[in-house]
Design an enzyme around this catalytic site. Sequence first.
Site, PDB file in Angstrom:
ATOM      1  CG  ASN A  77     -12.045  -2.753   2.153  1.00  0.00           C
ATOM      2  OD1 ASN A  77     -11.465  -3.346   2.857  1.00  0.00           O
ATOM      3  ND2 ASN A  77     -12.095  -1.644   1.462  1.00  0.00           N
ATOM      4  CG  HIS A 121      -5.993  -5.707  -2.609  1.00  0.00           C
ATOM      5  ND1 HIS A 121      -5.720  -4.552  -2.948  1.00  0.00           N
ATOM      6  CD2 HIS A 121      -5.301  -6.520  -3.512  1.00  0.00           C
ATOM      7  CE1 HIS A 121      -5.051  -4.312  -4.005  1.00  0.00           C
ATOM      8  NE2 HIS A 121      -4.519  -5.555  -4.116  1.00  0.00           N
ATOM      9  CE1 TYR A 155      -4.232  -1.672  -0.028  1.00  0.00           C
ATOM     10  CE2 TYR A 155      -3.427  -2.712   2.037  1.00  0.00           C
ATOM     11  CZ  TYR A 155      -4.558  -2.634   0.823  1.00  0.00           C
ATOM     12  OH  TYR A 155      -5.578  -3.307   0.609  1.00  0.00           O
ATOM     13  CD  GLU A 169      -1.567  -4.965  -5.907  1.00  0.00           C
ATOM     14  OE1 GLU A 169      -2.372  -5.840  -6.301  1.00  0.00           O
ATOM     15  OE2 GLU A 169      -1.677  -3.840  -5.788  1.00  0.00           O
TER      16      GLU A 169
HETATM   17  P1  ATP Z   1      -7.818  -2.291  -1.925  1.00  0.00           P
HETATM   18  O1  ATP Z   1      -6.521  -1.710  -2.503  1.00  0.00           O
HETATM   19  O2  ATP Z   1      -7.830  -2.857  -0.609  1.00  0.00           O
HETATM   20  O3  ATP Z   1      -8.433  -3.304  -2.897  1.00  0.00           O
HETATM   21  P2  ATP Z   1      -9.226  -0.059  -3.047  1.00  0.00           P
HETATM   22  O4  ATP Z   1      -8.398  -0.415  -4.278  1.00  0.00           O
HETATM   23  O5  ATP Z   1     -10.878  -0.221  -3.305  1.00  0.00           O
HETATM   24  O6  ATP Z   1      -8.967  -0.969  -1.785  1.00  0.00           O
HETATM   25  P3  ATP Z   1      -7.806   2.064  -2.109  1.00  0.00           P
HETATM   26  O7  ATP Z   1      -7.988   3.421  -2.121  1.00  0.00           O
HETATM   27  O8  ATP Z   1      -6.776   1.322  -2.488  1.00  0.00           O
HETATM   28  O9  ATP Z   1      -8.854   1.266  -2.200  1.00  0.00           O
HETATM   29  O10 ATP Z   1      -7.558   1.843  -0.452  1.00  0.00           O
HETATM   30  C1  ATP Z   1      -6.855   0.877   0.219  1.00  0.00           C
HETATM   31  C2  ATP Z   1      -7.450   0.467   1.466  1.00  0.00           C
HETATM   32  O11 ATP Z   1      -7.303   1.421   2.430  1.00  0.00           O
HETATM   33  C3  ATP Z   1      -9.209   0.099   1.233  1.00  0.00           C
HETATM   34  O12 ATP Z   1      -9.712  -1.070   0.780  1.00  0.00           O
HETATM   35  C4  ATP Z   1      -9.366   0.433   2.861  1.00  0.00           C
HETATM   36  O13 ATP Z   1      -9.369  -0.979   3.659  1.00  0.00           O
HETATM   37  C5  ATP Z   1      -8.516   1.436   3.200  1.00  0.00           C
HETATM   38  N1  ATP Z   1      -9.041   2.693   2.979  1.00  0.00           N
HETATM   39  C6  ATP Z   1      -9.451   3.548   2.066  1.00  0.00           C
HETATM   40  N2  ATP Z   1      -9.931   4.736   2.335  1.00  0.00           N
HETATM   41  C7  ATP Z   1     -10.048   4.772   3.601  1.00  0.00           C
HETATM   42  C8  ATP Z   1     -10.523   5.728   4.768  1.00  0.00           C
HETATM   43  N3  ATP Z   1     -11.042   6.770   4.009  1.00  0.00           N
HETATM   44  N4  ATP Z   1     -10.618   5.458   5.806  1.00  0.00           N
HETATM   45  C9  ATP Z   1     -10.251   4.201   6.233  1.00  0.00           C
HETATM   46  N5  ATP Z   1      -9.615   3.204   5.373  1.00  0.00           N
HETATM   47  C10 ATP Z   1      -9.678   3.586   4.094  1.00  0.00           C
HETATM   48 MG    MG Z   2      -6.437  -0.102  -4.181  1.00  0.00          MG
END
Ligand code: ATP
Ligand code: MG
Length: 137
Positions: free
Chosen positions: A112, A115, A49, A126
């Site tokens: 959530n 991923h 991340y 990844e």
């Molecule tokens: P992932 O990469 O986990 O598949 P995503 O691509 O939908 O999720 P990203 O923007 O990459 O979303 O964010 C990565 C992860 O960070 C999210 O899945 C969530 O668990 C966490 N996250 C994102 N935004 C927030 C927020 N505003 N508050 C808390 N946690 C968040």
């Molecule tokens: Mg993501």
Amino acid sequence: QERSYVMVKPDGVQRGLVGKIISRFERKGFYLKGLKMFNCPEDIAKEHYKDLSSKPFFPDLVEYICSGPVICMIWEGKGVVKSARKLIGATNPLESEPGTIRGDFAVEVGRNVIHGSDSDENGEREIGIWFSSGEGT
Ligand code: ATP
Ligand code: MG
């Protein structure tokens, strides 16, 4: 063939959703090419991340991903990166459509369940982070 890195996060594992999640990807027609359970060290979560490292929620995100075992998967197939994101649903589960994994199984953005890679390039990046050579096919 196109590949995506998909991961059941610790809450999804603890809640017993692994089988249901794998079934949805199989049902769609994708091919499982790598699978393992893994206790994620912090450095791996941070690398995965790293684009979010300046976000206020980053420390909580790393703690969450490292809070229990995850299920790491490589899924392969036509259009799998984009399609996996559709199967998974929007980042915030309150905005994910019913019928998507997050829409059906989650309410908290910080819990959530799953991923999925957001681009072909990140998919390969990844897979390189989470899998060693010789793991997967
Ligand atoms: P992932 O990469 O986990 O598949 P995503 O691509 O939908 O999720 P990203 O923007 O990459 O979303 O964010 C990565 C992860 O960070 C999210 O899945 C969530 O668990 C966490 N996250 C994102 N935004 C927030 C927020 N505003 N508050 C808390 N946690 C968040
Ligand atoms: Mg993501």
